[in-house]
Design a protein around this motif. Structure first.
Motif, PDB file in Angstrom:
ATOM      1  N   THR A   2       0.837  -1.188   0.000  1.00 31.17           N
ATOM      2  CA  THR A   2       0.000   0.000   0.000  1.00 31.17           C
ATOM      3  C   THR A   2       0.878   1.246   0.000  1.00 31.17           C
ATOM      4  O   THR A   2       1.820   1.344   0.789  1.00 31.17           O
ATOM      5  N   PRO A   3       0.562   2.207  -0.878  1.00 31.54           N
ATOM      6  CA  PRO A   3       1.372   3.431  -0.888  1.00 31.54           C
ATOM      7  C   PRO A   3       1.162   4.230   0.399  1.00 31.54           C
ATOM      8  O   PRO A   3       0.089   4.188   1.003  1.00 31.54           O
ATOM      9  N   VAL A  44      -2.432  12.861   0.814  1.00 30.45           N
ATOM     10  CA  VAL A  44      -2.996  12.454   2.101  1.00 30.45           C
ATOM     11  C   VAL A  44      -2.362  11.117   2.476  1.00 30.45           C
ATOM     12  O   VAL A  44      -2.365  10.176   1.673  1.00 30.45           O
ATOM     13  N   GLU A  45      -1.845  11.060   3.667  1.00 29.52           N
ATOM     14  CA  GLU A  45      -1.229   9.819   4.126  1.00 29.52           C
ATOM     15  C   GLU A  45      -2.330   8.766   4.321  1.00 29.52           C
ATOM     16  O   GLU A  45      -3.398   9.058   4.857  1.00 29.52           O
ATOM     17  N   THR A  46      -2.062   7.551   3.889  1.00 28.85           N
ATOM     18  CA  THR A  46      -3.048   6.470   3.970  1.00 28.85           C
ATOM     19  C   THR A  46      -3.565   6.290   5.394  1.00 28.85           C
ATOM     20  O   THR A  46      -4.770   6.155   5.611  1.00 28.85           O
ATOM     21  N   SER A  47      -2.669   6.315   6.367  1.00 33.76           N
ATOM     22  CA  SER A  47      -3.089   6.129   7.765  1.00 33.76           C
ATOM     23  C   SER A  47      -3.957   7.289   8.245  1.00 33.76           C
ATOM     24  O   SER A  47      -4.878   7.091   9.045  1.00 33.76           O
TER      25      SER A  47
END
Length: 73
Positions: A2-3, A44-47
């Motif tokens: 996942t990026p 946007v950060e995945t987390s």
């Protein structure tokens, strides 16, 4: 794999909203993001997106819990 970061188009797809709506969430500060590159592209950060989604679930549960029974129908 996942990026780590997502483009606003990917965020919009994930949330089933328009890219414009995703941009508005970011610009308002509701959805934290960073600007990168010479053209200032938003990422946007995945987390962070996952945290945002979980926060919205919690807000919705609270809203439903506090809604009077007369409004349930």
């Amino acid at each position: 794999m996942t990026p780590r970061f997502l483009e606003l188009a990917d965020v919009a797809e994930e949330l089933s909203i328009s890219v414009r709506q995703a941009y508005t969430l970011v610009r308002s500060g509701e959805l934290p993001a960073i600007q990168v590159g010479g053209r200032g592209q938003w990422r946007v950060e995945t987390s962070v997106l996952e945290d945002y989604i979980q926060q919205k679930y919690a807000e919705t549960r609270e809203m439903v819990r506090n809604r009077p029974a007369a409004e349930a129908d």
